[in-house]
Design a protein around this motif. Structure first.
Motif, PDB file in Angstrom:
ATOM      1  N   GLY A 147       0.817  -1.211   0.000  1.00 56.00           N
ATOM      2  CA  GLY A 147       0.000   0.000   0.000  1.00 56.00           C
ATOM      3  C   GLY A 147       0.848   1.258   0.000  1.00 56.00           C
ATOM      4  O   GLY A 147       0.523   2.246  -0.675  1.00 56.00           O
ATOM      5  N   GLU A 148       1.951   1.241   0.754  1.00 54.15           N
ATOM      6  CA  GLU A 148       2.859   2.388   0.797  1.00 54.15           C
ATOM      7  C   GLU A 148       3.495   2.624  -0.567  1.00 54.15           C
ATOM      8  O   GLU A 148       3.629   3.765  -1.014  1.00 54.15           O
ATOM      9  N   ILE A 149       3.862   1.536  -1.213  1.00 58.63           N
ATOM     10  CA  ILE A 149       4.504   1.640  -2.525  1.00 58.63           C
ATOM     11  C   ILE A 149       3.529   2.196  -3.561  1.00 58.63           C
ATOM     12  O   ILE A 149       3.874   3.106  -4.324  1.00 58.63           O
ATOM     13  N   ARG A 150       2.299   1.669  -3.568  1.00 58.72           N
ATOM     14  CA  ARG A 150       1.297   2.168  -4.516  1.00 58.72           C
ATOM     15  C   ARG A 150       0.992   3.643  -4.280  1.00 58.72           C
ATOM     16  O   ARG A 150       0.891   4.431  -5.235  1.00 58.72           O
ATOM     17  N   ALA A 151       0.851   4.023  -3.005  1.00 60.48           N
ATOM     18  CA  ALA A 151       0.565   5.414  -2.669  1.00 60.48           C
ATOM     19  C   ALA A 151       1.713   6.331  -3.077  1.00 60.48           C
ATOM     20  O   ALA A 151       1.509   7.409  -3.646  1.00 60.48           O
ATOM     21  N   GLY A 152       2.938   5.888  -2.802  1.00 60.66           N
ATOM     22  CA  GLY A 152       4.116   6.678  -3.157  1.00 60.66           C
ATOM     23  C   GLY A 152       4.258   6.852  -4.657  1.00 60.66           C
ATOM     24  O   GLY A 152       4.641   7.931  -5.137  1.00 60.66           O
ATOM     25  N   ILE A 153       3.926   5.808  -5.418  1.00 61.69           N
ATOM     26  CA  ILE A 153       3.986   5.897  -6.879  1.00 61.69           C
ATOM     27  C   ILE A 153       2.970   6.915  -7.398  1.00 61.69           C
ATOM     28  O   ILE A 153       3.270   7.725  -8.282  1.00 61.69           O
ATOM     29  N   LEU A 154       1.767   6.890  -6.829  1.00 60.65           N
ATOM     30  CA  LEU A 154       0.730   7.836  -7.239  1.00 60.65           C
ATOM     31  C   LEU A 154       1.168   9.267  -6.944  1.00 60.65           C
ATOM     32  O   LEU A 154       1.007  10.180  -7.770  1.00 60.65           O
ATOM     33  N   MET A 155       1.737   9.472  -5.746  1.00 55.30           N
ATOM     34  CA  MET A 155       2.243  10.795  -5.387  1.00 55.30           C
ATOM     35  C   MET A 155       3.377  11.220  -6.321  1.00 55.30           C
ATOM     36  O   MET A 155       3.459  12.372  -6.737  1.00 55.30           O
ATOM     37  N   GLY A 156       4.249  10.260  -6.642  1.00 57.95           N
ATOM     38  CA  GLY A 156       5.384  10.548  -7.518  1.00 57.95           C
ATOM     39  C   GLY A 156       4.962  10.929  -8.922  1.00 57.95           C
ATOM     40  O   GLY A 156       5.564  11.811  -9.551  1.00 57.95           O
TER      41      GLY A 156
END
Length: 291
Positions: A62-71
């Motif tokens: 979940g952290e990775i998916r969220a970080g990718i979206l933010m990125g």
């Protein structure tokens, strides 16, 4: 005492970010847009990875998916900002970028169906008037650089919205690192696609991009995160909106940019719109209504 130090920290962030508009303009003399972004985010990723190495172990999907979206949103913001800077002035670029704060409530309305308050609508109307004064030509057309910067503001608005939602669920260190890593990958891909693989950098170019990567991105994002532990998000957003003011000041002092009365009026109205939008959020949260 911690609160006052945090406020001082946020003010320091706005000063550095204001200088970032000038640094980007100088870097563009010898570097292409995606070259600047690739170096900037690579430096930031390395520094953030080293600083938070212990906390980055065992990241959740979940952290990775969220970080990718933010990125992705961060990449859109910076890409259109620096490309737009080639066709407009640093002061216009700074104030048009600040419109991201006005856009956030409307994004929340579309995605989360959160109610939009009267002050948020007033802020949006003021922002439109300010953009008109600042950017519209005599034939009422919007310049290419200013139009690109408005898209940049939308990208940053989505990044602010995503950050606000995801930071409640996931670790800030992990989110920051993943979003920087995503931004550097997208920048490197764009660098190749647009044929910007040949580097001919001057000493001023290297100094500018080092400032952008190490100080304006890595250190400022870390300082911002640490400071916002002691300052509520509404006050923080109002303080951070002063980035546009410092951007204009540095443009005048360092680049000797010529500023007209009409531009000053437009800038003042845009800054007022940003503050009204943030005050609207504060008032609505106190009344139990979110914009």
């Amino acid at each position: 005492m911690k609160k006052y130090l945090a406020i001082a920290g946020l003010i320091a962030v706005t000063i550095v970010w204001g200088g970032g508009f000038v640094a980007s303009d100088i870097a563009l003399d010898s570097l292409r847009p995606f070259q600047i972004m690739t170096i900037r985010f690579l430096l930031a990723s390395v520094i953030m990875g080293a600083a938070g190495a212990r906390e980055l172990k065992g990241m959740e999907p979940g952290e990775i998916r969220a970080g990718i979206l933010m990125g992705c949103a961060l990449f859109v913001g910076f890409a259109f900002q620096i490309v737009g800077l080639q066709y407009t002035t640093p002061s216009k670029n700074a104030f048009l970028t600040a419109l991201n704060v006005v856009m956030v409530p409307f994004i929340a309305f579309v995605i989360l169906k959160k109610r939009i308050g009267i002050k948020s609508i007033a802020g949006a109307v003021m922002a439109i008037v300010g953009v008109g004064l600042l950017s519209l030509e005599k034939n009422l057309t919007l310049g290419l650089g200013d139009a690109l910067t408005l898209i940049c503001a939308a990208g940053f608005a989505f990044q602010i919205f995503f950050t606000s939602e995801f930071v409640k669920k996931y670790r800030a260190v992990a989110l920051n690192f993943i979003q920087m890593l995503t931004a550097v990958v997208l920048s490197a891909v764009s660098l190749v696609l647009f044929g910007e693989t040949r580097f001919q950098v001057t000493s001023k170019g290297w100094l500018s991009v080092l400032y952008l990567g190490v100080i304006s991105t890595a250190l400022c994002y870390l300082l911002q995160t640490a400071s916002q532990k002691y300052v509520d998000e509404t006050k923080a957003a109002i303080i951070l909106s002063m980035e546009s003011v410092f951007g204009t000041m540095f443009s005048i002092l360092i680049l000797h940019e010529q500023v007209t009365v009409r531009m000053i009026c437009g800038c003042v109205i845009i800054l007022a719109a940003v503050i009204v939008s943030n005050l609207a959020e504060a008032g609505e949260n106190e009344g139990g209504i979110k914009a």
